[in-house]
Design an enzyme around this catalytic site. Sequence first.
Site, PDB file in Angstrom:
ATOM      1  N   CYS A   1      -6.067  12.173   1.559  1.00 43.46           N
ATOM      2  CA  CYS A   1      -4.594  12.297   1.266  1.00 43.46           C
ATOM      3  C   CYS A   1      -4.302  13.613   0.692  1.00 43.46           C
ATOM      4  CB  CYS A   1      -3.994  11.361   0.406  1.00 43.46           C
ATOM      5  SG  CYS A   1      -4.635   9.679   0.870  1.00 43.46           S
TER       6      CYS A   1
HETATM    7  N1  LIG Z   1      -2.563   9.770   3.310  1.00 45.86           N
HETATM    8  C1  LIG Z   1      -2.677   8.927   2.398  1.00 45.86           C
HETATM    9  N2  LIG Z   1      -3.049   7.703   2.372  1.00 45.86           N
HETATM   10  N3  LIG Z   1      -1.562   9.040   1.445  1.00 45.86           N
HETATM   11  C2  LIG Z   1      -1.187   8.520   0.254  1.00 45.86           C
HETATM   12  C3  LIG Z   1       0.195   8.928   0.031  1.00 45.86           C
HETATM   13  C4  LIG Z   1       0.591   8.420  -1.338  1.00 45.86           C
HETATM   14  C5  LIG Z   1       2.091   8.582  -1.744  1.00 45.86           C
HETATM   15  N4  LIG Z   1       2.376   8.185  -2.782  1.00 45.86           N
HETATM   16  C6  LIG Z   1       3.076   7.730  -0.799  1.00 45.86           C
HETATM   17  O1  LIG Z   1       3.204   6.749  -0.794  1.00 45.86           O
HETATM   18  O2  LIG Z   1       3.248   8.311   0.207  1.00 45.86           O
END
Ligand SMILES: NC(=[NH2+])NCCC[C@H](N)C(=O)O
Length: 419
Positions: free
Chosen positions: A405
């Site tokens: 991420c």
């Molecule tokens: N590719 C991922 N899993 N990204 C996680 C993103 C986390 C971020 N806090 C959201 O909720 O958007």
Amino acid sequence: MTNVRVCSEVGVLEKVVIHSPGKEIEVMTPETAQEVLYNDILTLPVVAEDHKGLKNVLKKVTRVYELKDLLKDILKNEEVKRDFVITITALERRADIADYLMSLPPEELADAVVCGVEERRDSLEKFLSNRNYALPPLPNLYFTRDISVVFRGKVITGSMANKVRIGEAVIARFIYKHHPEFKSEGFIFDGILEGNEKVTIEGGDFLVLDKNVVAIGVSERTTPSSIDIFVERMKKEVVNEEFHVFAVVLPKERSTIHLDMVFTMVDKDKCVCHYPYLLGKEKLRVIHINIMPSGKVSLEEEESLLDALKKVGIKLEPIICGGSNPVNQKREQWLSGTNFFAFAPGKIIGYACNYNTFKELEKAGFKIVHVNDIVKDKVNLDDYEKVAVGIEGAELARGGGGVRCMTMPVKRKPIKIRS
Ligand SMILES: NC(=[NH2+])NCCC[C@H](N)C(=O)O
């Protein structure tokens, strides 16, 4: 000439974009953490230090760009700056601060956009308002993955499911449009212009398994309609080629916001996955959308993602996140234990706190190394064919994501995946 190209999840990495977290992550309180998509409040010094570990590892193996530096670069052009300010203020319906933003030099403007612009209490309305920011900060920016995707030589900019993240995708869009080092063959889908509440797509759901095979999560963040649009667009891109989309239907839960929270590819023939959803009793539904060389499209439900991929020549040995114990599986999946980032086939980075998952990687033949060994040059990554680097990430994980991420790959060397 294109400066961006990604045709796999694991080809040797040539360029990656990250964002080192700063003040923007310290704006939340326990009450607002969830609202801005965090699992908890985070401590900046710890997060910054741990993220530095990731950056240092990446710098050893590839060209690393900071998103904010790229933004500063493009804002040096007055016309781009004006266009950017208009777009970003329109998002918040705050045309009244456009002149102020235009008055800032590029560096300060980039900082203001990332860290937010505090509301000036200079009218009764603003004085009494419970809004602290005229332009809200972007606390999720360190998850650069989600705001854009490079696929083949083209770009998809995120159509973000939550308003708090739209500003981030605007930044990405401007970079791909205007930065000479990010010149692409164009946009497959421009989330900022074409997205809406029903048409959302985020990079965490988009897995480039091969030039002609992608897996996309149908999730809290990515809607079926956006995948339909992608399929329509790809029909024009892949004339006379076969193309496969595997739509994987995820539970709409905090632990599974994106497909990369349950499945990532770590080598040409290996993946890390969350056992219950990929192999066990709660196996996720998978719809195979096949674009045939004639352009005809067929849809069919498959038994499971791994079986379906086998049929198209991608045979993945699963490595189980958390190992065989169901409690550890859940715990480590929650802390982004499936969320690995490959900088070369069989060379990956993840959170060391998921130690049961690392044990499984070791059993599968990966040499396990800690970030400090690399930074202090005790280990040379070239010495191993398969290596899993553990960075400190227990605090970063509370932001809701892992190393995949936090990385936006924009260029990878070609690699043959399918047999
Ligand atoms: N590719 C991922 N899993 N990204 C996680 C993103 C986390 C971020 N806090 C959201 O909720 O958007």
